[in-house]
Design a protein around this motif. Structure first.
Motif, mmCIF file in Angstrom:
data_model
loop_
_atom_site.group_PDB
_atom_site.id
_atom_site.type_symbol
_atom_site.label_atom_id
_atom_site.label_comp_id
_atom_site.label_asym_id
_atom_site.label_seq_id
_atom_site.Cartn_x
_atom_site.Cartn_y
_atom_site.Cartn_z
ATOM 1 N N UNK A 95 0.833 -1.200 0.000
ATOM 2 C CA UNK A 95 0.000 0.000 0.000
ATOM 3 C C UNK A 95 0.873 1.257 0.000
ATOM 4 N N UNK A 96 0.348 2.296 -0.612
ATOM 5 C CA UNK A 96 1.011 3.594 -0.596
ATOM 6 C C UNK A 96 0.009 4.664 -0.183
ATOM 7 N N UNK A 97 0.535 5.786 0.266
ATOM 8 C CA UNK A 97 -0.306 6.904 0.713
ATOM 9 C C UNK A 97 0.504 8.186 0.578
ATOM 10 N N UNK A 98 -0.191 9.270 0.247
ATOM 11 C CA UNK A 98 0.486 10.560 0.194
ATOM 12 C C UNK A 98 -0.499 11.667 0.540
ATOM 13 N N UNK A 99 -0.065 12.583 1.378
ATOM 14 C CA UNK A 99 -0.833 13.776 1.730
ATOM 15 C C UNK A 99 0.093 14.975 1.616
ATOM 16 N N UNK A 100 -0.436 16.074 1.112
ATOM 17 C CA UNK A 100 0.421 17.229 0.899
ATOM 18 C C UNK A 100 1.311 17.010 -0.314
ATOM 19 N N UNK A 101 2.508 17.563 -0.277
ATOM 20 C CA UNK A 101 3.436 17.455 -1.406
ATOM 21 C C UNK A 101 4.851 17.250 -0.858
ATOM 22 N N UNK A 102 5.210 15.991 -0.599
ATOM 23 C CA UNK A 102 6.523 15.718 -0.005
ATOM 24 C C UNK A 102 7.657 16.034 -0.970
ATOM 25 N N UNK A 103 7.404 15.909 -2.280
ATOM 26 C CA UNK A 103 8.451 16.238 -3.250
ATOM 27 C C UNK A 103 8.795 17.719 -3.185
ATOM 28 N N UNK A 104 7.788 18.563 -3.108
ATOM 29 C CA UNK A 104 8.027 19.994 -3.012
ATOM 30 C C UNK A 104 8.741 20.349 -1.717
ATOM 31 N N UNK A 105 8.343 19.705 -0.630
ATOM 32 C CA UNK A 105 8.985 19.988 0.658
ATOM 33 C C UNK A 105 10.469 19.589 0.623
ATOM 34 N N UNK A 106 10.754 18.472 -0.069
ATOM 35 C CA UNK A 106 12.137 18.032 -0.162
ATOM 36 C C UNK A 106 12.981 19.057 -0.918
ATOM 37 N N UNK A 107 12.431 19.654 -1.955
ATOM 38 C CA UNK A 107 13.171 20.608 -2.779
ATOM 39 C C UNK A 107 13.438 21.918 -2.035
ATOM 40 N N UNK A 108 12.498 22.307 -1.182
ATOM 41 C CA UNK A 108 12.668 23.584 -0.484
ATOM 42 C C UNK A 108 13.385 23.439 0.853
ATOM 43 N N UNK A 109 13.721 22.221 1.241
ATOM 44 C CA UNK A 109 14.297 21.976 2.560
ATOM 45 C C UNK A 109 15.740 22.457 2.650
ATOM 46 N N UNK A 110 16.135 22.855 3.850
ATOM 47 C CA UNK A 110 17.547 23.159 4.129
ATOM 48 C C UNK A 110 18.370 21.880 4.084
ATOM 49 N N UNK A 111 17.779 20.772 4.559
ATOM 50 C CA UNK A 111 18.478 19.484 4.553
ATOM 51 C C UNK A 111 17.441 18.372 4.499
ATOM 52 N N UNK A 112 17.877 17.231 4.001
ATOM 53 C CA UNK A 112 17.051 16.019 4.010
ATOM 54 C C UNK A 112 17.781 14.995 4.867
ATOM 55 N N UNK A 113 17.137 14.563 5.923
ATOM 56 C CA UNK A 113 17.758 13.667 6.900
ATOM 57 C C UNK A 113 17.148 12.282 6.753
ATOM 58 N N UNK A 114 18.000 11.294 6.591
ATOM 59 C CA UNK A 114 17.537 9.920 6.449
ATOM 60 C C UNK A 114 17.922 9.111 7.684
ATOM 61 N N UNK A 115 17.058 8.184 8.054
ATOM 62 C CA UNK A 115 17.328 7.313 9.206
ATOM 63 C C UNK A 115 16.667 5.973 8.968
#
Length: 794
Positions: free
Chosen positions: A166-186
């Motif tokens: 299953x997948x789900x998406x709310x909002x626009x995570x791609x846009x948030x990733x582009x405008x972010x100061x950093x992308x943190x993975x864990x």
């Protein structure tokens, strides 16, 4: 006035009623039930993880003195129906399970034959004489191998081992990733565990051929749903089945499903027209009862310079084992649904994959969503590490505040009547955060490495029917209750829960007492017998207090209303307004003072039963009441856990120095019972995070089928738990009850792991998997040291 001061009986720390019989050896567990003439069963189990069954030879076993018969999956297929799970959920494949395999085995411990004999010893000896011819197949022993293009199929009826996606998406995570100061993975890996109830699985089944009625004695958490399943699988009506669940030595989720062994015993009792009983030994329980956990989560957080989370992406994979006793997306869905927890995150997406493997099938274990809070607060800590920020400040900047509530999560879930920011501040103040940081720096200079872990939990507690409907899962979240006031004034009450040690007889008597107006000592709670209790959904999650206690409270209030009507009539009054029942005495409010009327509940009860012609118009004889209650789609409680640890970097040994939790679980029915639940949940979480692990080798052999290999924490390994109370009621449940039985597990695994990573911060290494064994922690330090030396050489 405090929230609990408005109650007379709810909130009192009454000693547990059931403890006297339990601690004096007068409990009535399954093995205490004598069934004259009962036969005993023993299962023959597969030594292979994945193999075709070419033939079963049982002649030698059948000829042994005392053996009644040897039966296989082919026999059971004639007497029982398959379990088919096919909820209409996109990306979820339908599955079917035979009562015992007829074609191939799917995990080490799969039952392939059953021996029935005069006693257990003969049955076990005969089981060793049953010869099974196998054609061994390649095993699937991990999520990675399950998803490999050339992987063997665990379930031959499915197109692949990906049983749910299953997948789900709310909002626009791609846009948030582009405008972010950093992308943190864990990443976060939670290992496979099992429930380890003190009392293993077992049952005793009697078939009455004259009445065509089946009675099963079994330790179970959901007696009525179990009855429905058993009747359906045996082609019986529910009126032909009685489930009797006596005292139960723990369940933790393992005693919910109707397992194949229990169904087989029931079918054999009917076929042989003889009582049959079965009790698994500890090795069987560890190997083949039910497993849990084993999931891998990866997060990607898009953040601002000060650590504010703009968007969150989650990848979740779960190893579900060989068989689906529950819809395969069940546990992972709850994780994905509530993972953002107490933080303000509106741009959120997840991808969820569930694999079948050649391991024991998974089921819910106390806090099926246990990894949730570790994932979210662990991501917060990862943000702090990468951006060189204080982890407490990152929490504060993202935390929900009172003004944000009610808060609709990105998944649509509504958080209300919770206090995450308050419990966080309560915990850090009690732990003295700044003083700890100073002490931590000083100890590092001495070569000692201590760490502090924080974990704020939002625990989903009561799943109402609306939740199941919205999730596309067949089922109900309602609970049913009845209250009967006897002619003497004694009160009997029942609810459809199946107790497994929670203290229901005490706490639930207080909800009845509160709703009615009698002392809890006058209330007898009857559960665990489907011929007595109303049809309810049983004990799972933290629904006992909210759904069960709520139903009883409302039913008792209904009873009180009629009692006061009769009392008013008896006193010659036109209305029961300004009247109450307290400690079984009828009182009137006169000139602002509660005044005794001289009437008691016993007086009213005698009137209702023995003088019905004097009752008010419209009131029928007797005092027997029933009620069903469907709670809100979801209720939540919350807490913040703080854990101090020290890691010996030479050995990897981990010591918990201090453990504190600030808890908000709504109205507390009984502080003694609630404290026991809190302590037990934290202990279970720490035990799982530090010690417990089901280990399979590359051939699918379970290497942890004894307590010499599957380690469980004792009092020697666990710290003292400091519990701070910050309880606020829920505005939409009876008496403001929230529930709280699983949050301690969630908080413990997050707090202790975050504390370890805080301690190891100077070494630049991160523990992203459990258990946190000395071997694992030493390997992290060795790997980090080797990498540092390699960098120096380069």
């Amino acid at each position: 006035m405090t929230e609990t001061s408005k109650f007379h009986y709810i909130g009192k720390p009454l000693p547990r009623k059931e403890d006297r019989r339990l601690v004096t050896g007068h409990g009535r567990y399954l093995d205490d039930i004598i069934v004259p003439g009962a036969l005993h069963a023993c299962f023959v189990r597969s030594p292979h993880a994945h193999a075709r069954i070419l033939g079963i030879s049982a002649e030698v076993a059948r000829e042994m003195t005392g053996v009644v018969g040897v039966f296989t999956g082919t026999d059971l297929a004639r007497w029982t129906n398959k379990l088919r799970l096919a909820p209409p959920i996109e990306g979820l494949h339908p599955t079917e399970i035979e009562t015992m395999p007829t074609d191939k085995v799917r995990f080490h411990g799969d039952p392939v034959a059953i021996v029935v004999a005069r006693d257990r010893y003969i049955a076990e000896d005969a089981a060793e004489c049953v010869a099974v011819d196998y054609d061994v197949l390649p095993p699937v022993t991990s999520i990675d191998t399950a998803f490999a293009p050339d992987a063997a199929l665990v379930d031959d009826s499915l197109p692949s081992n990906l049983v749910s996606h299953q997948t789900f998406s709310a909002g626009d995570v791609d846009a948030r990733r582009k405008e972010a100061h950093a992308v943190v993975e864990a990443s976060f890996y939670q290992h496979r565990q099992t429930h380890v109830p003190m009392e293993t699985r077992g049952c005793a089944v009697l078939w009455d051929p004259g009445r065509e009625h089946l009675t099963i004695h079994i330790g179970n958490q959901v007696p009525h749903p179990l009855r429905s399943q058993l009747a359906g699988r045996l082609n019986l009506s529910e009126s032909q089945v009685t489930v009797m669940s006596p005292d139960v030595g723990g369940g933790f989720g393992q005693k919910i499903a109707l397992y194949r062994e229990e169904l087989a015993i029931a079918a054999l009792a009917r076929h042989l027209k003889r009582p049959v009983r079965w009790r698994e030994d500890r090795a069987e329980n560890l190997m083949s009862a039910s497993h849990a956990r084993e999931n891998l989560c990866r997060t990607r957080a898009s953040v601002t310079e000060n650590g504010r989370i703009l968007g969150l992406e989650l990848e979740l994979a779960e190893d579900f084992g060989a068989y689906c006793f529950y819809p395969a997306n069940y546990m992972s869905r709850v994780v994905a649904m509530i993972v953002t927890g107490p933080y303000r995150i509106q741009d959120y997406a997840f991808e969820m994959k569930v694999a079948l493997t050649n391991k024991c099938g998974n089921g819910p274990m106390r806090a099926p969503m246990a990894i949730t809070s570790w994932v979210m607060d662990g991501t917060i800590d990862a943000i702090a590490r990468q951006l060189d920020l204080d982890p407490l400040e990152v929490r504060r900047i993202n935390m929900l505040r009172p003004a944000d509530l009610p808060y609709r999560m990105a998944t649509g879930e509504v958080l209300e009547d919770i206090t995450p920011s308050e419990t966080l501040e309560s915990a850090v103040n009690a732990i003295d955060y700044e003083a700890f940081r100073k002490r931590q720096r000083a100890l590092r200079d001495q070569g000692r490495y201590v760490g502090l872990g924080l974990c704020t939990v939002v625990e989903s507690t009561t799943y109402g029917s609306a939740f199941y409907k919205s999730a596309g899962i067949p089922g109900s979240g309602h609970e049913a209750a009845w209250v009967r006031i006897e002619p003497s004034g004694t009160v009997n009450a029942s609810v459809g829960l199946g107790g497994t040690g929670q203290g229901y007889e005490t706490a639930l008597s207080q909800t009845v007492a509160e709703g009615l107006g009698v002392d809890p000592s006058e209330v007898k709670i009857l559960t665990g017998n489907t011929d007595v209790a109303p049809y309810g959904m049983g004990s799972r999650g933290a629904r006992g207090g909210t759904a069960g206690g709520g139903a009883l409270f409302l039913c008792a209030r209904k009873a009180r209303g009629q009692v006061l009507q009769i009392a008013a009539n008896k006193l010659g009054l036109n209305t029961s307004d300004d009247m109450r029942l307290l400690d079984g005495q009828v009182e009137r409010l006169i000139n602002g003072e509660w005044t005794a009327t001289g009437l008691t509940l016993a007086d009213v009860a005698r009137n209702a039963y023995l003088d019905p012609t004097s009752l008010p118009e419209g009131i029928t004889p007797g005092l027997d009441f029933s009620l069903t209650y469907d709670p809100p789609p979801m209720t939540y409680s919350n807490s913040t856990h703080a854990c101090e640890v020290e890691v010996d970097v030479r050995t990897g040994a981990l010591t918990i120095l201090r453990y504190l939790v600030s808890e908000d679980c709504g109205t507390v029915i009984n502080p003694v019972v609630v404290r026991g639940q809190q302590q037990g949940a934290i202990a279970m979480g720490l035990s799982g995070a530090l010690l417990e692990e089901v280990i399979y080798d590359e051939t699918g052999q379970n290497l942890t089928a004894t307590f010499a290999d599957y380690m469980v924490a004792t009092a020697c390994e666990l710290p003292n738990f400091e519990i701070l109370h910050h309880h606020t009621p829920n505005s939409r449940t009876p008496a403001g009850i929230k529930g709280m039985a699983e949050g301690g597990v969630m908080g413990a695994i997050g707090a202790v792991t975050n504390a370890v990573n805080d301690a190891l911060a100077p070494f630049g290494t991160v523990a992203d998997r459990q258990p946190l064994s000395p071997q694992y922690l030493r390997s992290l330090l060795r790997d980090r040291g080797a990498a540092a030396r390699q960098n120096e050489q380069e």
